[in-house]
Design a protein around this motif. Structure first.
Motif, PDB file in Angstrom:
ATOM      1  N   ASN A  22      17.609 -20.691  10.205  1.00 51.04           N
ATOM      2  CA  ASN A  22      16.168 -20.923  10.128  1.00 51.04           C
ATOM      3  C   ASN A  22      15.445 -19.774   9.441  1.00 51.04           C
ATOM      4  O   ASN A  22      14.451 -19.995   8.724  1.00 51.04           O
ATOM      5  CB  ASN A  22      15.605 -21.164  11.525  1.00 51.04           C
ATOM      6  CG  ASN A  22      15.767 -22.602  11.963  1.00 51.04           C
ATOM      7  OD1 ASN A  22      15.448 -23.529  11.234  1.00 51.04           O
ATOM      8  ND2 ASN A  22      16.273 -22.804  13.169  1.00 51.04           N
ATOM      9  N   ARG A  26      13.514 -19.623   4.931  1.00 51.96           N
ATOM     10  CA  ARG A  26      12.163 -19.183   4.536  1.00 51.96           C
ATOM     11  C   ARG A  26      12.274 -18.026   3.532  1.00 51.96           C
ATOM     12  O   ARG A  26      11.722 -16.943   3.756  1.00 51.96           O
ATOM     13  CB  ARG A  26      11.385 -18.721   5.775  1.00 51.96           C
ATOM     14  CG  ARG A  26      11.234 -19.747   6.894  1.00 51.96           C
ATOM     15  CD  ARG A  26      10.138 -20.749   6.625  1.00 51.96           C
ATOM     16  NE  ARG A  26       8.827 -20.150   6.503  1.00 51.96           N
ATOM     17  CZ  ARG A  26       7.957 -20.057   7.517  1.00 51.96           C
ATOM     18  NH1 ARG A  26       8.266 -20.520   8.714  1.00 51.96           N
ATOM     19  NH2 ARG A  26       6.760 -19.531   7.322  1.00 51.96           N
ATOM     20  N   HIS A 311      10.327 -20.488  13.409  1.00 52.54           N
ATOM     21  CA  HIS A 311       9.253 -20.684  12.435  1.00 52.54           C
ATOM     22  C   HIS A 311       7.909 -20.214  12.989  1.00 52.54           C
ATOM     23  O   HIS A 311       7.077 -19.683  12.245  1.00 52.54           O
ATOM     24  CB  HIS A 311       9.190 -22.147  12.009  1.00 52.54           C
ATOM     25  CG  HIS A 311      10.379 -22.571  11.200  1.00 52.54           C
ATOM     26  ND1 HIS A 311      10.682 -22.012   9.972  1.00 52.54           N
ATOM     27  CD2 HIS A 311      11.358 -23.478  11.457  1.00 52.54           C
ATOM     28  CE1 HIS A 311      11.781 -22.561   9.495  1.00 52.54           C
ATOM     29  NE2 HIS A 311      12.213 -23.459  10.376  1.00 52.54           N
ATOM     30  N   ASP A 315       5.516 -17.426  11.253  1.00 51.52           N
ATOM     31  CA  ASP A 315       4.127 -17.758  10.934  1.00 51.52           C
ATOM     32  C   ASP A 315       3.143 -16.843  11.664  1.00 51.52           C
ATOM     33  O   ASP A 315       2.134 -16.410  11.079  1.00 51.52           O
ATOM     34  CB  ASP A 315       3.847 -19.220  11.284  1.00 51.52           C
ATOM     35  CG  ASP A 315       4.571 -20.187  10.356  1.00 51.52           C
ATOM     36  OD1 ASP A 315       4.860 -19.794   9.204  1.00 51.52           O
ATOM     37  OD2 ASP A 315       4.862 -21.316  10.781  1.00 51.52           O
TER      38      ASP A 315
END
Length: 356
Positions: A22, A26, A311, A315
């Motif tokens: 994960n 990004r 995530h 963020d």
């Protein structure tokens, strides 16, 4: 904008199967700087697999590389040490469940995050699923539960072989499997099913009903098959407001349908009630003097993944206005229940929770 510098402490099976992939999904936002785990052979394999430069057998070496975010996925006993050091080094932190083994350590991490202005999240994947997030919104839109009077938690998952026989847990890699003692040595894991699995369900319940505070716990636990840790849990909880809860956890046999899990949470309050069942894909809210909502969900709405927490960490560290659906205080209350449950099962007495 510069990419976030990320590190992972404790790169075992689940980190390799979920957390690290994960992060590397990004690439515009995240640079995976390094990984720490104590054994060199597996460490080198993980770093080679993901193209990571810093391969540290000592987590302090990794933290010296000015990380912005850090995932702590080490064995349970070390979560506190690793998460606190990561926050003090300047990183925002995601911690695998269970949060810690000791409640005082859990609350110290919460206070450390507040003092240092760090984001602190737990790896509670179900909390980030759209059906569970919508359940939380229904409670908030409906004015809340009022006084929480009763919570029912029921969870059963295929952890039997893992906990009873120390069968290595392979979550997607034939190499980076968890060491057996990670789950079966109580001095490291803190216990069995309550730590390995019920921490998911407790973390969901305490997020959906954040205003309840455990005050006393009575528990029975069983370890059939001469298992080194308990496979089954029957726990009763009393809250500081007089409300009560029942918590059932069971290590079922392999063979359940794919990624389906038996996990349901029902919360009844003076002003409303909520049922969330991830195995049956059901969310039902009743409140506002008779207002009812039943979500129309597809057959895979409750399937488990742990994408959401990673995530959210990224963020939040970037300054994006996203919700932390697994904050530290939720994990701390879950730790209060599990630690008290183990005390009660050992002594046969009601175990009091010190902090309410």
């Amino acid at each position: 904008m510069a990419r976030l510098r990320a590190g992972v402490i404790g790169a075992g099976s689940w980190a390799v199967a979920s957390h690290i992939p994960n992060l590397v999904r990004r690439p515009d936002d995240v640079e995976l700087v390094g990984v720490a785990r104590p054994d060199r052979e597996l460490l080198d394999w993980v770093c080679g697999e993901f193209g990571v430069e810093v391969a540290a057998t000592d987590y302090r070496e990794l933290l010296a590389h000015d990380l912005d975010i850090c995932v702590v996925s080490s064995p349970n006993r070390f979560h506190y040490e690793h998460a606190k050091a990561a926050m003090e080094s300047g990183a925002h932190v995601l911690v695998e469940k269970p949060f810690t083994v000791d409640p005082s350590e859990a609350w110290d991490l919460v206070e450390t995050a507040e003092r240092l202005d760090r984001h602190l999240l737990l790896a509670l994947g179900w909390n980030y699923k759209p059906m569970v997030r919508r359940a939380k919104e229904l409670v908030e839109e409906g004015g809340g539960f009022g006084e929480v009077e009763h919570i029912m938690i029921d969870m059963s998952s295929a952890a039997r072989e893992l906990l009873a026989t120390a069968r290595p847990y392979d979550a997607g890699s034939p190499v980076a499997t968890a060491r057996p003692e990670t789950y079966t040595d109580p001095s490291i894991s803190g216990g069995g099913y309550a730590q390995a699995q019920l921490s998911h369900a407790l973390g969901m319940a305490f997020w959906l009903a954040e205003d309840v505070h455990p005050a006393g716990v009575f528990a029975f636990m069983s370890a059939p098959l001469q298992a080194p840790v308990e496979l089954h849990d029957a726990i009763s909880v009393r809250f500081s407001n007089g409300g009560v809860a029942t918590v059932s956890g069971s290590s079922c046999h392999l063979g359940y349908d794919g990624n389906k899990h038996v996990m349901s949470v029902r919360i009844v309050g003076s002003a409303g009630m909520l049922s969330v069942d991830v195995g049956r894909e059901m969310v039902y809210w009743y409140g506002n003097g008779g207002h009812e909502v039943r979500l129309d969900l597809d057959d895979h709405a409750g399937d488990y993944d742990c994408d959401g927490p990673v995530h959210a960490l990224v963020d939040l560290a970037l300054g994006t206005d996203v919700r932390n659906c697994s904050p530290g205080h939720v994990g701390a209350r879950a730790v209060e229940v599990t630690e008290a449950a183990y005390r009660s099962a050992r002594t046969g007495q009601l175990a009091h929770v010190g902090r309410v």
